[in-house]
Design a protein around this motif. Structure first.
Motif, mmCIF file in Angstrom:
data_model
loop_
_atom_site.group_PDB
_atom_site.id
_atom_site.type_symbol
_atom_site.label_atom_id
_atom_site.label_comp_id
_atom_site.label_asym_id
_atom_site.label_seq_id
_atom_site.Cartn_x
_atom_site.Cartn_y
_atom_site.Cartn_z
ATOM 1 N N THR A 1 0.815 -1.236 0.000
ATOM 2 C CA THR A 1 0.000 0.000 0.000
ATOM 3 C C THR A 1 0.842 1.276 0.000
ATOM 4 O O THR A 1 0.424 2.303 0.506
ATOM 5 C CB THR A 1 -0.965 0.042 1.198
ATOM 6 O OG1 THR A 1 -0.219 0.218 2.404
ATOM 7 C CG2 THR A 1 -1.799 -1.197 1.295
ATOM 8 N N LEU A 2 2.028 1.192 -0.590
ATOM 9 C CA LEU A 2 2.840 2.402 -0.685
ATOM 10 C C LEU A 2 2.321 3.305 -1.781
ATOM 11 O O LEU A 2 2.042 4.474 -1.556
ATOM 12 C CB LEU A 2 4.284 2.037 -0.989
ATOM 13 C CG LEU A 2 5.128 1.608 0.203
ATOM 14 C CD1 LEU A 2 6.479 1.162 -0.302
ATOM 15 C CD2 LEU A 2 5.290 2.745 1.181
ATOM 16 N N GLY A 3 2.239 2.710 -2.988
ATOM 17 C CA GLY A 3 1.657 3.452 -4.097
ATOM 18 C C GLY A 3 2.461 4.669 -4.509
ATOM 19 O O GLY A 3 1.960 5.791 -4.431
ATOM 20 N N TYR A 4 3.684 4.494 -4.936
ATOM 21 C CA TYR A 4 4.499 5.637 -5.351
ATOM 22 C C TYR A 4 3.901 6.350 -6.539
ATOM 23 O O TYR A 4 4.001 7.553 -6.633
ATOM 24 C CB TYR A 4 5.910 5.189 -5.715
ATOM 25 C CG TYR A 4 6.727 4.787 -4.522
ATOM 26 C CD1 TYR A 4 7.495 3.639 -4.546
ATOM 27 C CD2 TYR A 4 6.738 5.567 -3.371
ATOM 28 C CE1 TYR A 4 8.247 3.273 -3.458
ATOM 29 C CE2 TYR A 4 7.481 5.206 -2.284
ATOM 30 C CZ TYR A 4 8.240 4.056 -2.323
ATOM 31 O OH TYR A 4 8.967 3.698 -1.255
ATOM 32 N N GLY A 5 3.305 5.599 -7.432
ATOM 33 C CA GLY A 5 2.719 6.257 -8.591
ATOM 34 C C GLY A 5 3.676 6.380 -9.758
ATOM 35 O O GLY A 5 3.355 7.024 -10.750
ATOM 36 N N ASP A 6 4.855 5.781 -9.669
ATOM 37 C CA ASP A 6 5.751 5.865 -10.829
ATOM 38 C C ASP A 6 5.342 4.876 -11.913
ATOM 39 O O ASP A 6 5.684 5.040 -13.064
ATOM 40 C CB ASP A 6 7.204 5.614 -10.401
ATOM 41 C CG ASP A 6 7.335 4.317 -9.632
ATOM 42 O OD1 ASP A 6 8.485 3.905 -9.397
ATOM 43 O OD2 ASP A 6 6.307 3.734 -9.263
ATOM 44 N N MET A 7 4.618 3.827 -11.517
ATOM 45 C CA MET A 7 4.096 2.889 -12.510
ATOM 46 C C MET A 7 2.621 2.732 -12.222
ATOM 47 O O MET A 7 2.254 2.358 -11.109
ATOM 48 C CB MET A 7 4.758 1.517 -12.369
ATOM 49 C CG MET A 7 6.145 1.427 -12.956
ATOM 50 S SD MET A 7 7.002 -0.016 -12.342
ATOM 51 C CE MET A 7 6.480 -1.256 -13.483
ATOM 52 N N VAL A 8 1.780 3.060 -13.223
ATOM 53 C CA VAL A 8 0.343 2.869 -12.997
ATOM 54 C C VAL A 8 -0.242 2.118 -14.185
ATOM 55 O O VAL A 8 0.179 2.346 -15.318
ATOM 56 C CB VAL A 8 -0.413 4.195 -12.844
ATOM 57 C CG1 VAL A 8 -0.251 4.732 -11.453
ATOM 58 C CG2 VAL A 8 0.036 5.192 -13.857
ATOM 59 N N PRO A 9 -1.187 1.253 -13.963
ATOM 60 C CA PRO A 9 -1.810 0.563 -15.097
ATOM 61 C C PRO A 9 -2.755 1.511 -15.829
ATOM 62 O O PRO A 9 -3.357 2.397 -15.221
ATOM 63 C CB PRO A 9 -2.568 -0.575 -14.428
ATOM 64 C CG PRO A 9 -2.834 -0.114 -13.047
ATOM 65 C CD PRO A 9 -1.719 0.793 -12.675
ATOM 66 N N LYS A 10 -2.846 1.268 -17.158
ATOM 67 C CA LYS A 10 -3.698 2.162 -17.922
ATOM 68 C C LYS A 10 -4.927 1.475 -18.491
ATOM 69 O O LYS A 10 -5.924 2.112 -18.760
ATOM 70 C CB LYS A 10 -2.883 2.787 -19.058
ATOM 71 C CG LYS A 10 -1.792 3.702 -18.553
ATOM 72 C CD LYS A 10 -1.378 4.690 -19.613
ATOM 73 C CE LYS A 10 -0.462 5.757 -19.070
ATOM 74 N NZ LYS A 10 0.679 5.256 -18.297
ATOM 75 N N THR A 11 -4.813 0.142 -18.687
ATOM 76 C CA THR A 11 -5.972 -0.548 -19.241
ATOM 77 C C THR A 11 -6.950 -0.872 -18.115
ATOM 78 O O THR A 11 -6.604 -0.864 -16.939
ATOM 79 C CB THR A 11 -5.553 -1.856 -19.902
ATOM 80 O OG1 THR A 11 -4.915 -2.654 -18.903
ATOM 81 C CG2 THR A 11 -4.570 -1.603 -21.025
ATOM 82 N N ILE A 12 -8.179 -1.200 -18.532
ATOM 83 C CA ILE A 12 -9.198 -1.508 -17.527
ATOM 84 C C ILE A 12 -8.856 -2.793 -16.798
ATOM 85 O O ILE A 12 -8.961 -2.884 -15.578
ATOM 86 C CB ILE A 12 -10.574 -1.618 -18.206
ATOM 87 C CG1 ILE A 12 -10.939 -0.261 -18.765
ATOM 88 C CG2 ILE A 12 -11.593 -2.096 -17.207
ATOM 89 C CD1 ILE A 12 -12.324 -0.176 -19.316
ATOM 90 N N ALA A 13 -8.422 -3.786 -17.597
ATOM 91 C CA ALA A 13 -8.045 -5.055 -16.952
ATOM 92 C C ALA A 13 -6.925 -4.828 -15.965
ATOM 93 O O ALA A 13 -6.926 -5.366 -14.847
ATOM 94 C CB ALA A 13 -7.625 -6.059 -18.011
#
Lengths: 233, 645
Positions: free
Chosen positions: B366-378
């Protein structure tokens, strides 16, 4: 181009389907939904198995035990089985404690069936005490009758060789492995042969009750041994 | 055999009739049951609470107290019952054992009380039923640990005659035992702190100098930092070598965690010294400097909390392993799924599965840096499942570790509290114990005083002094008195004894007489016996004797001291002095007495200076008895002697 779109769409569909299944399974596991209707009733069954025997006077009349003896017997019985009945597994356990070296479960099964005269799968105090009354206080005739009943597994009035073999194997099982002389495979079978030679007068391959009683009454050893356990209680 | 089967034995025997017709041999005869006792009710009276049961119930376990004839010892003829003077609550569960065949452990009882009762009634605790066995074992283990803690504290007591090595080791392990150890402890702690701070400050950019850009302090003040480092490493090396020298088992010491940390902390420095400024190896050298941070672990010798943490982690190794394993599994699964989910989208950062590991770990914790985020819905769906499951997987083993830590921590707190309370507890216990000893001594005085008064004859005084000691007390005193007579030594109280010991030691120093060696031995055995047992330390009490100026009597005294076998000896003399009120009388009288018997070879008490102390267990040495033979009946003789004055 199209295939790429389908790929992503396909994966999305798969994902959504999986998600739905997983959530249904989770809810089922958590007990919020139930698929079949009969799961609730299982819980009620176990609580009603309890038995109270008939009164002391009635038992006194039906068996040959005195009041005091019945009291002592019941106290011991109830101590071990507080619910008032013995089911087959408990019976096997209890009987197995007397024969630690071997496996007494088969013989206990036969014994259970012999005691459970009304064949309801559990041994109540009445069954117990009736059986004991015959064995300890009955006439020789009654005892032999009881023994015949024990051997006659399917209760059809005839003892076949297979039935006898089963009984014999069960008895030898109780001895266990460590015996002297060493137990061989065909020992029970030989024993059965000896028995049948003695008992089966008309050589028709089965032993009837009359043959059995006749033969036993003519055998001194057997007669004497019937009286051994008379002062058990 | 269990109880149930005892009840079913008649049944099993009856069922044996089923074997008779098929038996190949004749049957043996059955044993006759000659004791046709009717089953009767037995009354058990346990401290007033009455229990009743059948005799046969108790006979089921013939190797216990109640099942054997041992209970006849407790039979009360008048009331026709068995009386036991024990705890009725615990007896309940013991009697239930006979009735049901299962022994239960009542949770509210103290474990040692329960154990005692079991031992009394002859029941082994191993037959406690499965339902209660775990609880029993846990409580017993706790109790044992508690007792062990108490015993371990005794290690702090200084044993005499410890070698230097042992003293040093003790100083290292328990810093509060001596001031030197405490100083050492604080000095090393200080230098560890300095070393760590130095390492940290080395890397801080120090500000621009005219000829260089912004550079870290380490490179600017190289010499200063080097000196600081050298000093710290010197101290650490010396400490390590001293510990190595003092360790009782050097091999075990070298394998212990703390010593490995020590070695790892100082080794980089030496390696750095040895290695030249070779370009290839300096990279490795830089890596080695990382190990200097291990110096901070040396603080764990100073902090108990750190030690507890380390111990907890060690004891929760299996939970930690499970946590790690389950996390790894989950990471791999989700990374794979995310990779394939995001494969379609353009410019996705999920370039490979290992690259997705980073996203998975960051999401699951649950850190969630946000440097990698998914873009597709799946990808987003699976990402959310990932974070939800991450919370669950991490939250499950953590409480186990936390509870372990809490248990160990509280145990340590309890140990510390007990240690702190121990001193006051023991002081109180000692006072209570010495109260009884003092009672004996006090009664002795009064007893002797009684005898004296009988002779002098005032009735009222006599009755004033007859204390109402209970029968038990008087019998106890009589016993102690008999012991005194047996050994021809006397009981004295602590203060007296210490005084005597000290004075003997003091007195032995100035004299250079030939008997000094014997005196030396006297003092040694004197102080030795003090450390072993107080009660048997018997020393003549004649503390009121004035120091005699006459060297002749002194010399005589010393010669007599030498003749003493045990450094102790004495006789009861007058009881006149035993009254607390006139202590001033005593010295003078004894002073007067002494020159009268300068050449007696009696066993004499040693000289004492004047010590005004109120309840003097004073026995001025008087009666001239030959030493070897009759030492025993002093009082009457001494009385007669006194009367002559």
């Amino acid at each position: 181009m199209l295939s790429v779109i389908w790929e992503t769409e396909g994966l999305q569909t798969v994902g959504i389907v999986l998600l739905v299944f997983a959530s249904i399974k989770l809810l089922h596991m958590l007990g919020l939904i139930s698929f079949s209707e009969d799961s609730i009733e299982d819980e009620l069954e176990l609580s009603t198995v309890r038995h109270r025997p008939e009164g002391l006077e009635q038992l006194e009349a039906q068996t040959r035990f005195s009041r005091k003896e019945l009291q002592i017997l019941y106290r011991g019985f109830k101590n071990e089985c507080p619910s008032g009945v013995v089911n087959e597994d408990t019976f096997k356990e209890i009987y197995a404690q007397f024969f630690p070296q071997g496996d007494a479960s088969t013989y206990a099964h036969f014994l259970f069936n012999a005691f459970d005269t009304d064949h309801n799968g559990s041994l109540s105090f009445e069954d117990f005490v009736m059986g004991l009354s015959i064995l300890l206080r009955g006439t020789v005739q009654e005892k032999l009758n009881w023994a015949f009943n024990l051997y006659d597994i399917n209760k059809d009035g005839y003892i076949t060789k297979e039935e006898m073999l089963d009984i014999m194997k069960a008895i030898y099982d109780m001895m266990g492995k460590c015996t002297y002389p060493v137990l061989k495979e065909e020992t029970p079978r030989q024993h059965v042969e000896v028995f049948f030679q003695k008992m089966d007068k008309n050589k028709d391959g089965v032993v009837t009750i009359d043959e059995f009683i006749d033969c036993c009454q003519n055998d001194e050893n057997i007669m004497r041994s019937m009286h051994i356990f008379e002062n058990v209680l | 055999m269990a109880t149930g089967t005892a009840a079913w034995l008649p049944f099993a025997r009856a069922a044996a009739i089923g074997w008779m017709p098929v038996a190949s041999c004749p049957m043996p005869l059955a044993p006759r049951d000659n004791s046709k006792k009717k089953d009767e009710l037995i009354m058990l009276n346990v401290s007033g609470r009455r229990f009743q049961t059948w005799r046969t119930t108790l006979d089921r376990y013939p190797d216990t107290l109640l099942g054997s004839s041992e209970k006849d010892f407790f039979y009360n003829e008048e009331a026709k019952e068995y009386f036991f003077d024990r705890d009725p609550d615990v007896f309940r569960s013991i009697l239930n054992f006979y009735r049901t065949g299962k022994l239960h452990y009542p949770r509210q009882e103290c474990i040692s009380a329960y154990d005692e009762e079991l031992t009394f009634f002859g029941i082994i605790p191993e037959i406690i039923g499965d339902c209660c066995y775990e609880e029993y074992k846990d409580r017993k283990r706790e109790n044992l640990e508690r007792l062990q803690d108490d015993q371990e504290d005794n290690k702090d007591m200084k044993l005499p005659n410890m070698t230097i090595r042992e003293t040093m080791w003790r100083a290292f392990e328990n810093p509060h035992t001596s001031t030197m150890a405490l100083v050492f402890y604080y000095v090393t702690g200080f230098f560890i702190a300095i070393s760590v701070i130095t390492n940290v400050v080395e890397t801080v950019p120090c500000g621009a100098t005219p000829h260089h850009k912004n550079m870290p302090c380490g490179e600017r003040y190289t010499v200063a930092f080097f000196c600081m480092d050298t000093a710290c490493v010197m101290i650490f090396t010396v400490e390590y070598l001293l510990r190595l020298f003092a360790a009782p088992s050097r091999y075990r010491f070298m394998r212990s965690v703390m010593s490995i940390i020590d070695v790892v902390a100082i080794l980089p420095y030496y390696i750095g010294l040895v290695m030249s400024n070779n370009e290839d190896v300096s990279g490795a050298f830089v890596t080695l400097r990382v190990f200097r941070v291990f110096r901070i672990f040396k603080f764990s010798r100073h902090s108990q909390g750190l030690r507890i943490l380390g111990y907890t982690l060690k004891s929760c190794a299996s939970e930690l392993g499970f946590l790690l394993f389950s996390l790894t599994m989950a990471i791999i699964i989700f990374a794979t799924v995310m990779f394939y989910a995001e494969k379609g989208s353009s410019s996705s950062k999920f370039t490979s599965i290992p690259a997705s590991f980073w996203y998975t770990i960051v999401t699951m914790t649950t850190l969630g840096y946000g440097d990698m985020v998914p873009k597709t819905i799946a990808g987003k769906i699976f990402g959310s499942i990932c974070s939800l499951s991450g919370v669950l997987v991490i939250a499950l083993p953590v409480p186990v570790i936390v509870s372990n830590f809490s248990r160990i921590y509280h145990q340590n707190q309890r140990a510390d509290k007990r240690r702190a309370q121990k001193k006051t507890r023991q002081a109180r216990i000692r006072i209570a114990k010495s109260g009884s000893a003092n009672a004996f001594l006090a009664s002795k005085h009064h007893g002797l005083l009684n005898e004296l008064l009988e002779l002098t004859g005032t009735e009222e005084d006599e009755q004033k002094l007859i204390r109402n000691t209970s029968l038990l007390e008087s019998q106890h005193h009589h016993l102690l008195h008999c012991l005194e007579k047996t050994t021809a030594h006397e009981f004295v109280d602590e203060h007296m004894f210490e005084q005597n010991c000290l004075e003997e030691a003091l007195q032995s120093y100035p004299s250079r007489s030939p008997s000094v060696s014997s005196q030396g031995s006297c003092t040694i055995c004197c102080c030795g016996s003090r450390s072993t047992s107080r009660n048997t330390a018997l020393h003549i009490q004649s503390s009121q004797l004035a120091v005699h100026p006459s060297s002749r009597s002194n010399l005589n005294l010393r010669a007599e001291d030498g003749s003493r076998v045990n450094c102790k000896g004495g006789q009861v003399t007058t009881a006149i002095i035993s009254l607390p009120s006139p202590p001033s009388l005593a010295p003078h009288r004894e002073g007067r007495h002494h020159p009268h018997h300068p050449t007696t070879t009696t066993i004499r008490p040693s000289h004492r200076g004047e010590h005004p102390r109120s309840p003097r267990a004073s026995r001025p040495p008087q009666a001239p008895h030959p030493p070897a033979s009759s030492r025993c009946p002093p009082s009457d003789r001494s009385l007669s002697v006194d009367r002559n004055f």
